[in-house]
Design a protein around this motif. Sequence first.
Motif, PDB file in Angstrom:
ATOM      1  N   LEU A  70      42.986  34.470  40.282  1.00  0.00           N
ATOM      2  CA  LEU A  70      42.028  33.031  40.516  1.00  0.00           C
ATOM      3  C   LEU A  70      40.893  33.504  39.336  1.00  0.00           C
ATOM      4  N   ALA A  71      40.167  34.615  39.250  1.00  0.00           N
ATOM      5  CA  ALA A  71      39.502  34.404  38.354  1.00  0.00           C
ATOM      6  C   ALA A  71      39.969  34.360  36.912  1.00  0.00           C
ATOM      7  N   GLN A  72      41.384  34.995  36.721  1.00  0.00           N
ATOM      8  CA  GLN A  72      41.609  34.143  35.059  1.00  0.00           C
ATOM      9  C   GLN A  72      41.634  33.090  35.206  1.00  0.00           C
ATOM     10  N   THR A  73      42.052  31.981  35.814  1.00  0.00           N
ATOM     11  CA  THR A  73      42.413  31.187  36.079  1.00  0.00           C
ATOM     12  C   THR A  73      40.938  29.933  35.632  1.00  0.00           C
ATOM     13  N   VAL A  74      40.113  31.035  36.348  1.00  0.00           N
ATOM     14  CA  VAL A  74      38.389  29.376  36.449  1.00  0.00           C
ATOM     15  C   VAL A  74      38.264  29.932  35.145  1.00  0.00           C
ATOM     16  N   LYS A  75      38.723  30.681  34.591  1.00  0.00           N
ATOM     17  CA  LYS A  75      37.670  30.809  33.109  1.00  0.00           C
ATOM     18  C   LYS A  75      37.521  29.806  32.078  1.00  0.00           C
ATOM     19  N   GLY A 111      30.234  33.888  37.157  1.00  0.00           N
ATOM     20  CA  GLY A 111      30.545  33.637  36.195  1.00  0.00           C
ATOM     21  C   GLY A 111      32.330  33.217  37.380  1.00  0.00           C
ATOM     22  N   PRO A 112      33.721  33.432  35.821  1.00  0.00           N
ATOM     23  CA  PRO A 112      34.657  33.468  37.014  1.00  0.00           C
ATOM     24  C   PRO A 112      34.856  34.377  37.847  1.00  0.00           C
ATOM     25  N   ASP A 113      34.757  35.971  37.769  1.00  0.00           N
ATOM     26  CA  ASP A 113      35.251  36.975  39.184  1.00  0.00           C
ATOM     27  C   ASP A 113      33.858  36.465  40.351  1.00  0.00           C
ATOM     28  N   GLU A 114      32.700  35.619  40.057  1.00  0.00           N
ATOM     29  CA  GLU A 114      32.086  35.603  41.241  1.00  0.00           C
ATOM     30  C   GLU A 114      32.482  34.772  41.351  1.00  0.00           C
ATOM     31  N   LEU A 115      32.786  33.480  40.774  1.00  0.00           N
ATOM     32  CA  LEU A 115      33.546  31.859  41.478  1.00  0.00           C
ATOM     33  C   LEU A 115      34.616  32.124  42.279  1.00  0.00           C
TER      34      LEU A 115
END
Length: 411
Positions: A70-75, A111-115
């Motif tokens: 998911l983190a890699q997706t929402v980048k 950031g994507p990881d936090e999101l």
Amino acid sequence: MFQVNSEVGALKQVILHEPGLDFERLTPGNKDELLFDDVVWVSRAREEHRAFQRLFTDRGVTVHLLHDLLAQTVKTEEAAAFVLDRVLDERQPHLGGSLARVTRRVLAAMGPDELASHLIGGLNKRELLQALGEHRAGCRSLGLDLLADDDFVLAPLPNSLFTRDTSCWIHDGVAVNPMRKSGRRRETVNYEAVYTFHPMFAQEPAPRWIDGEAMAPAAIEGGDVAVIGHGTVLVGLGERTTPAGAELLAGRLFEAGSARRVIAVELPKARALMHLDTVLTMVDRDAFTLFAGLDRRALRSWTLTPGGPAGPHVTENADFFTAVADALGLGAVRVLQTAQDSYAAEREQWNDGCNLLAVAPGSVVAYEVNENSNRMLEDNGIEVLRVRGDQLGRGRGGPRCMSCPVERAAA
């Protein structure tokens, strides 16, 4: 690349979810709403899950963690907008337009990881106001004013642990499922984003048998779906999957030529038996384990085959396991049930004694607590790979529930 044609072929790639912020937010006050039977010792749950992950990697299975996907997706802005558009609908009763817009601004700035952490783990009012900082004074809404500091603007999703339910691969395509219970419905959005935008899946898009939100309220969940081989799919009709969901899935598989038959089986509508895989799983090419509390001869089932414009042909079966054996081209299948008294049977059912994940033909992962069931399997030639699940099992799900295979070798 991604394909699942069997329940028992050698496992190659799997999606798992390690407990995180979502588990830290389970309390005695919200556990029922979040579909858990008790609060969880979070550090022990992580320890148990990491041992579960190691079991796969030690056998050469590639593990993909949901948070990382998911983190890699929402980048990308497009993917982040896709998710936020759906989870922050101003029509949701606790939001309203003002609070939805403020929350979106806060999440979009992460950031994507936090999101990804908050999309799975939730966001409360205190965190929202801290993120707004000096701008908080200008952000007023009925929804925000009515919340206590620790109330959730975006609820946590601890059932993300059970990756099988929300997303299941069937032959050469994937079903992103509309969840029956409100506490799990946002999980669908996360998977829709991953399968639509993550480079691993977007480069060669797979057929989408079930398209998440668009299909609701005709619910279907992956714990009720088993790809047993020979173009046959089992679907359980119980607490979570509806007849409409089963017929829609069958019709789409038939239209694409990706299945020849779907066998639907009626299940008791009870929490302990919420999915097909809580009472029945395939453990070898010719063998199934069945909850001792069910009479194999009393299971009511139907075979669906391709039909015309009116939908699939539906035929009631005289005997469920005979229909399964015929579908697999076998004279008969082995039905393995643990010989035990009703008290032991009920305890092991509650602890997911039948919820087994095959990593290869005749080799399954099981919770160690189910001693009687595990011995029975070994007595019948099945290798049992035991894992600890004292904390993980508190959401009523076992190794099969906690895993979404995306690639298996042929059985």
